[in-house]
Design a protein around this motif. Structure first.
Motif, PDB file in Angstrom:
ATOM      1  N   THR A  89       3.556  10.572   2.098  1.00 30.44           N
ATOM      2  CA  THR A  89       4.253  10.487   3.381  1.00 30.44           C
ATOM      3  C   THR A  89       3.323  10.637   4.572  1.00 30.44           C
ATOM      4  O   THR A  89       3.696  10.271   5.692  1.00 30.44           O
ATOM      5  N   ALA A  90       2.128  11.190   4.339  1.00 36.67           N
ATOM      6  CA  ALA A  90       1.229  11.414   5.473  1.00 36.67           C
ATOM      7  C   ALA A  90      -0.208  11.009   5.169  1.00 36.67           C
ATOM      8  O   ALA A  90      -0.786  10.169   5.871  1.00 36.67           O
ATOM      9  N   GLY A  91      -0.800  11.579   4.119  1.00 36.14           N
ATOM     10  CA  GLY A  91      -2.221  11.373   3.860  1.00 36.14           C
ATOM     11  C   GLY A  91      -2.592   9.923   3.632  1.00 36.14           C
ATOM     12  O   GLY A  91      -3.484   9.377   4.316  1.00 36.14           O
ATOM     13  N   PHE A  92      -1.933   9.276   2.681  1.00 36.82           N
ATOM     14  CA  PHE A  92      -2.282   7.896   2.345  1.00 36.82           C
ATOM     15  C   PHE A  92      -1.991   6.921   3.485  1.00 36.82           C
ATOM     16  O   PHE A  92      -2.884   6.148   3.887  1.00 36.82           O
ATOM     17  N   PRO A  93      -0.775   6.908   4.046  1.00 40.62           N
ATOM     18  CA  PRO A  93      -0.538   5.946   5.141  1.00 40.62           C
ATOM     19  C   PRO A  93      -1.432   6.203   6.346  1.00 40.62           C
ATOM     20  O   PRO A  93      -1.830   5.263   7.034  1.00 40.62           O
ATOM     21  N   LEU A 224      -3.295  -8.968  -2.047  1.00 43.68           N
ATOM     22  CA  LEU A 224      -4.485  -9.190  -1.222  1.00 43.68           C
ATOM     23  C   LEU A 224      -4.591  -8.153  -0.115  1.00 43.68           C
ATOM     24  O   LEU A 224      -5.695  -7.736   0.249  1.00 43.68           O
ATOM     25  N   THR A 225      -3.452  -7.721   0.428  1.00 40.52           N
ATOM     26  CA  THR A 225      -3.495  -6.669   1.445  1.00 40.52           C
ATOM     27  C   THR A 225      -4.125  -5.411   0.872  1.00 40.52           C
ATOM     28  O   THR A 225      -4.965  -4.769   1.521  1.00 40.52           O
ATOM     29  N   ALA A 226      -3.737  -5.041  -0.354  1.00 35.16           N
ATOM     30  CA  ALA A 226      -4.321  -3.853  -0.988  1.00 35.16           C
ATOM     31  C   ALA A 226      -5.829  -4.033  -1.193  1.00 35.16           C
ATOM     32  O   ALA A 226      -6.608  -3.102  -0.966  1.00 35.16           O
ATOM     33  N   VAL A 227      -6.240  -5.221  -1.616  1.00 33.26           N
ATOM     34  CA  VAL A 227      -7.666  -5.484  -1.814  1.00 33.26           C
ATOM     35  C   VAL A 227      -8.408  -5.428  -0.483  1.00 33.26           C
ATOM     36  O   VAL A 227      -9.507  -4.865  -0.387  1.00 33.26           O
ATOM     37  N   PHE A 228      -7.803  -5.969   0.578  1.00 36.34           N
ATOM     38  CA  PHE A 228      -8.447  -5.946   1.894  1.00 36.34           C
ATOM     39  C   PHE A 228      -8.549  -4.514   2.430  1.00 36.34           C
ATOM     40  O   PHE A 228      -9.547  -4.156   3.071  1.00 36.34           O
ATOM     41  N   VAL A 229      -7.509  -3.719   2.199  1.00 38.57           N
ATOM     42  CA  VAL A 229      -7.559  -2.313   2.628  1.00 38.57           C
ATOM     43  C   VAL A 229      -8.699  -1.598   1.900  1.00 38.57           C
ATOM     44  O   VAL A 229      -9.483  -0.852   2.504  1.00 38.57           O
ATOM     45  N   ALA A 230      -8.797  -1.819   0.589  1.00 43.33           N
ATOM     46  CA  ALA A 230      -9.868  -1.195  -0.187  1.00 43.33           C
ATOM     47  C   ALA A 230     -11.230  -1.672   0.303  1.00 43.33           C
ATOM     48  O   ALA A 230     -12.171  -0.873   0.452  1.00 43.33           O
ATOM     49  N   ALA A 231     -11.348  -2.974   0.554  1.00 40.78           N
ATOM     50  CA  ALA A 231     -12.626  -3.518   1.005  1.00 40.78           C
ATOM     51  C   ALA A 231     -12.998  -2.982   2.388  1.00 40.78           C
ATOM     52  O   ALA A 231     -14.151  -2.590   2.622  1.00 40.78           O
ATOM     53  N   GLY A 232     -12.030  -2.964   3.305  1.00 37.73           N
ATOM     54  CA  GLY A 232     -12.311  -2.444   4.635  1.00 37.73           C
ATOM     55  C   GLY A 232     -12.711  -0.985   4.606  1.00 37.73           C
ATOM     56  O   GLY A 232     -13.624  -0.546   5.324  1.00 37.73           O
ATOM     57  N   VAL A 270       0.441   0.748  -4.796  1.00 39.04           N
ATOM     58  CA  VAL A 270       0.759  -0.522  -4.131  1.00 39.04           C
ATOM     59  C   VAL A 270       0.504  -1.695  -5.081  1.00 39.04           C
ATOM     60  O   VAL A 270       1.323  -2.627  -5.187  1.00 39.04           O
ATOM     61  N   LEU A 271      -0.603  -1.656  -5.788  1.00 37.24           N
ATOM     62  CA  LEU A 271      -0.931  -2.734  -6.720  1.00 37.24           C
ATOM     63  C   LEU A 271       0.007  -2.746  -7.913  1.00 37.24           C
ATOM     64  O   LEU A 271       0.226  -3.795  -8.527  1.00 37.24           O
ATOM     65  N   PHE A 272       0.560  -1.590  -8.253  1.00 36.05           N
ATOM     66  CA  PHE A 272       1.560  -1.547  -9.317  1.00 36.05           C
ATOM     67  C   PHE A 272       2.787  -2.359  -8.911  1.00 36.05           C
ATOM     68  O   PHE A 272       3.347  -3.122  -9.717  1.00 36.05           O
ATOM     69  N   VAL A 273       3.199  -2.229  -7.653  1.00 32.75           N
ATOM     70  CA  VAL A 273       4.344  -3.005  -7.156  1.00 32.75           C
ATOM     71  C   VAL A 273       4.018  -4.494  -7.162  1.00 32.75           C
ATOM     72  O   VAL A 273       4.824  -5.321  -7.607  1.00 32.75           O
ATOM     73  N   SER A 274       2.827  -4.852  -6.684  1.00 36.91           N
ATOM     74  CA  SER A 274       2.466  -6.275  -6.673  1.00 36.91           C
ATOM     75  C   SER A 274       2.343  -6.816  -8.093  1.00 36.91           C
ATOM     76  O   SER A 274       2.667  -7.986  -8.359  1.00 36.91           O
ATOM     77  N   LEU A 300       6.154  -6.684   4.321  1.00 37.17           N
ATOM     78  CA  LEU A 300       6.641  -6.104   5.572  1.00 37.17           C
ATOM     79  C   LEU A 300       6.967  -4.625   5.411  1.00 37.17           C
ATOM     80  O   LEU A 300       6.710  -3.821   6.316  1.00 37.17           O
ATOM     81  N   LEU A 301       7.531  -4.257   4.264  1.00 36.13           N
ATOM     82  CA  LEU A 301       7.840  -2.846   4.021  1.00 36.13           C
ATOM     83  C   LEU A 301       6.562  -2.013   3.975  1.00 36.13           C
ATOM     84  O   LEU A 301       6.514  -0.898   4.507  1.00 36.13           O
ATOM     85  N   PHE A 302       5.534  -2.549   3.346  1.00 30.71           N
ATOM     86  CA  PHE A 302       4.268  -1.814   3.289  1.00 30.71           C
ATOM     87  C   PHE A 302       3.658  -1.658   4.678  1.00 30.71           C
ATOM     88  O   PHE A 302       3.204  -0.567   5.056  1.00 30.71           O
ATOM     89  N   LEU A 303       3.640  -2.721   5.459  1.00 30.78           N
ATOM     90  CA  LEU A 303       3.065  -2.645   6.800  1.00 30.78           C
ATOM     91  C   LEU A 303       3.874  -1.709   7.692  1.00 30.78           C
ATOM     92  O   LEU A 303       3.305  -0.952   8.489  1.00 30.78           O
TER      93      LEU A 303
END
Length: 335
Positions: A89-93, A224-232, A270-274, A300-303
């Motif tokens: 609810t706080a740390g990850f987001p 891809l969003t999860a991969v981009f977050v990890a890469a960034g 997140v990747l589990f959902v995808s 959209l829910l993730f963002l």
């Protein structure tokens, strides 16, 4: 540092700390204050020994003494549901939100690379000929060909598990190896974008780009969003090596590294959902618009989760790091 003089000067403090730690009864207020003071001084002594005169036996003794004292001063705590709830609810987001200035440009540039590769392949027959023989290309891009049957070639559950494992490993590589100045991150991104660009180019050349996008978009947006977050995040960690800012390089790497490793857990969810979408929705008999709608909704829910929960948590000072009680001690500056 003269080790003998140092030990003679401070051994009394260490012995007194050991005496206080052996007390079976409650400490008085004065004794508790003394224990905290001796704990802080012994922590500093340990740091000085490790950097100036690393004697294994003495370092081992003080390490054990500091650990015992810390458990008394800070108390012991076991992780529980409260920690998991706080993390999601706080740390990850908050960690994802704080790194947005890294992963959003990473996403835009990566997609541009994939689109450019796709255009290059679609517009140049000689490039397609270098990828595979014409008969093989027709087999891959025809109706019912390899690109279409890929998502339904295995049972949905096992396929989803395989996809989740592969993507989680790629994200972990970006997060963990980003400390090597981001070079492994760029390699992982290049491989992923080349693979996507080849699919776009080959299917576009066959006039079936709409089919390809209808298969990729449902799960690909979130994946891809999860991969981009990890890469960034990995690139940010690599840049911390170059420019730690106002913190010491060691402190900066420790803080950003803990945040990155924690993010690996969140991105695995997140990747589990995808992976579930890729295993059960993408190959389903649902109309293309319905499959794409599910993928867009998940994205959209993730963002929204990142910008609302993460934005609020970041405004409160949350960084995605572990709680202060679980971090290493900040050493005093004087002995």
């Amino acid at each position: 540092m003269d080790l003998d003089i140092f030990v003679s000067a401070h051994s009394g403090e260490w012995e007194r700390l050991e005496t206080l730690l052996r007390r079976g009864r409650r400490l008085t207020g004065e004794e508790a204050d003394e224990l905290v003071r001796l704990y802080q001084r012994t922590t500093t002594h340990l740091s000085l020994l490790q950097s100036g005169a690393p004697d294994p036996a003495l370092v081992g003794r003080l390490t054990h003494l500091v650990a015992r004292a810390r458990s008394v001063v800070a108390g012991t705590r076991t992780a529980g549901w409260r920690d998991a709830a706080r993390f999601f609810t706080a740390g990850f987001p908050a960690a994802v939100y704080r790194s947005r200035r890294w992963w959003i440009p990473t996403a835009l540039l990566s997609i541009a690379v994939a689109a450019l590769v796709g255009w290059w392949i679609a517009a140049h027959p000689e490039v397609r000929a270098a990828i595979a023989a014409p008969a093989e290309l027709r087999e891959m891009t025809r109706p019912g060909g390899q690109y279409e049957t890929y998502y339904s070639s295995h049972p949905a559950a096992s396929f989803a598990a395989q996809v989740w494992t592969n993507n989680a490993q790629a994200a972990a590589v970006c997060l963990v190896l980003g400390v090597f100045l981001g070079v492994p991150v760029l390699w992982v991104l290049l491989l992923n974008m080349l693979n996507l660009g080849v699919g776009i180019g080959l299917m576009a050349s066959a006039g079936r780009l709409d089919v390809f996008l209808g298969l990729v978009i449902p799960h690909g947006l979130l994946e891809l969003t999860a991969v981009f977050v990890a890469a960034g995040t990995g690139l940010r960690l690599g840049w911390t090596v170059v420019d730690p800012g106002p913190r010491t390089r060691r402190a900066a790497l420790a803080e950003e590294g803990r945040s990155a490793l924690g993010m690996a857990v969140g991105l695995a969810a997140v990747l589990f959902v995808s992976g579930l979408i890729e295993g059960f929705v993408t190959p389903s008999g649902l109309p293309t618009w319905a499959r794409i709608s599910i993928g867009v909704l998940a994205e959209l829910l993730f963002l929204a989760y990142v910008w609302t929960a993460g934005g609020r948590a970041a405004a409160r000072g949350e960084t995605g790091d572990v709680e202060a009680a679980d971090r290493g001690d900040q050493l005093p500056g004087v002995a």
